[in-house]
Structures are given as C-alpha cells and as structure tokens.
Design an enzyme around this catalytic site. Structure first.
Site, PDB file in Angstrom:
ATOM      1  N   ARG A  70      29.885  36.989  38.998  1.00  0.00           N
ATOM      2  CA  ARG A  70      30.800  37.464  37.961  1.00  0.00           C
ATOM      3  C   ARG A  70      31.905  36.481  37.626  1.00  0.00           C
ATOM      4  O   ARG A  70      32.494  36.555  36.552  1.00  0.00           O
ATOM      5  CB  ARG A  70      31.309  38.851  38.334  1.00  0.00           C
ATOM      6  CG  ARG A  70      30.139  39.869  38.230  1.00  0.00           C
ATOM      7  CD  ARG A  70      30.417  41.203  38.866  1.00  0.00           C
ATOM      8  NE  ARG A  70      30.652  41.165  40.285  1.00  0.00           N
ATOM      9  CZ  ARG A  70      29.703  41.157  41.232  1.00  0.00           C
ATOM     10  NH1 ARG A  70      28.440  41.159  40.886  1.00  0.00           N
ATOM     11  NH2 ARG A  70      30.017  41.150  42.502  1.00  0.00           N
ATOM     12  N   GLU A 107      32.515  41.738  53.156  1.00  0.00           N
ATOM     13  CA  GLU A 107      32.808  43.095  53.614  1.00  0.00           C
ATOM     14  C   GLU A 107      31.541  43.733  54.176  1.00  0.00           C
ATOM     15  O   GLU A 107      31.589  44.536  55.098  1.00  0.00           O
ATOM     16  CB  GLU A 107      33.341  43.908  52.427  1.00  0.00           C
ATOM     17  CG  GLU A 107      33.683  45.334  52.753  1.00  0.00           C
ATOM     18  CD  GLU A 107      34.168  46.104  51.550  1.00  0.00           C
ATOM     19  OE1 GLU A 107      34.524  47.268  51.739  1.00  0.00           O
ATOM     20  OE2 GLU A 107      34.173  45.559  50.433  1.00  0.00           O
TER      21      GLU A 107
END
Length: 184
Positions: A70, A107
């Site tokens: 992105r 994460e």
C-alpha cells in the site's frame, strides 16, 4: 474509528470514515484497516494525498520510498507532486537484479523487505511511506535498510496509526507523521 483533526483540518474525519475495519483478518483477533475503501472515495483519497503533499513539499525530500504494497499507492503521487523519485521497497523475490534486504517481525508473523542496490544514493533525504503503523516492525526494518545504503530518513508517514500498539516507540528518534490515529 476515531480521527483527530490535525490542526482543525476537516479532511481528516472524512479520510477516517472512508477506511473500513475488517475484523479477524488475516487471523482471529486482528482488526484490519482496509484502505481500499479509502481509494474508492475519490475525495478522501485526494485529501489524503493533498495533506501529505502539503506537509512534505518544502522539506527537500529526494526520495519517496513506499513499502509494499500500500505504500505503492500513496508514494508515487506524493513523489510526483514534490519533485522526488519514487523507490519501491518490496517483499522477497519481487525485484529483479541485485537487492539488499532486511528481516523483520510483524504483528502476526515475520517477513523481509528488499530494495534495489543503487536505487537510493548515500546522503539522499528519504520520506518513508506506508499505509499503517502497528508494532513498527516494517518501518523499523525499512529505516535500517535505507540507513545501511547511506540514506537519511527524514521522516516516516503513515495514513493510519494504531496508537495502543506503540509502534512509534520502535522508531526511536525518527519523526513519524500519522494522519488518522485509532485503537487496535
């Protein structure tokens, strides 16, 4: 998702409202912030780019480095508008030719980021762009990689910041601009 209007800028609330939250993606417990819905909203997408261009147009940036995938969406229009080159930072085996890479922890797993050798020159001032900062692992790896080639990371910018994951703390003293802050 709550938004803090930066300096009273009403565009930030519109940008925040355009970002979809997808629960339990890519695994249970993750609330994924999906910027593809932001891209569907012409005005919110334009506002996002405009705010970032306004912030960086006079900062003597030589390179806008976008993190896959992105960062590739937000980086090129900013680079064009501020007169900088755009350099993609990609996942393994996506760039042809000689690359340099850095491993990092996410994460929800581990990964590696790579950069073409010679794409960024020693001493160049870099704006590092990604859509989101969570734990800060990706940005930290990108900073390390850019510094290894002699670049100066002037600042990092993310459209979204998950403040409770404290990823900004992993960046040390590197400046970080977050457009929309929210809870994990």
């Amino acid at each position: 998702m709550s938004a803090v209007a930066r300096d009273g800028d009403p565009r930030v609330a519109r940008i925040s409202a355009a970002i979809r939250v997808v629960p339990d993606f890519p695994k249970p417990g993750i609330r994924f912030r999906d910027v593809t819905t932001l891209l569907l909203d012409h005005q919110s997408f334009k506002d996002t780019i405009d705010i970032l261009v306004e912030k960086y147009k006079d900062k003597n940036i030589d390179v806008v480095a976008g993190i896959e995938a992105r960062g590739f969406i937000f980086g090129p229009p900013i680079a064009l508008a501020i007169g900088a080159k755009f350099v993609p930072m990609r996942k393994p085996r996506k760039l042809p030719g000689e690359v340099i890479g850095e491993e990092y922890t996410l994460e929800y797993g581990t990964d590696r980021i790579e950069l073409h050798v010679g794409a960024v020159q020693p001493g160049e001032r870099v704006l590092l762009i990604d859509d989101l900062i969570a734990t800060g692992g990706t940005l930290r790896a990108a900073i390390s990689l850019l510094e290894r080639v002699g670049a100066q990371v002037a600042e990092c910018a993310c459209v979204i910041g998950l403040r409770d994951l404290k990823g900004q703390e992993r960046l040390g003293s590197k400046p970080l601009f977050i457009l929309v802050e929210c809870e994990h």
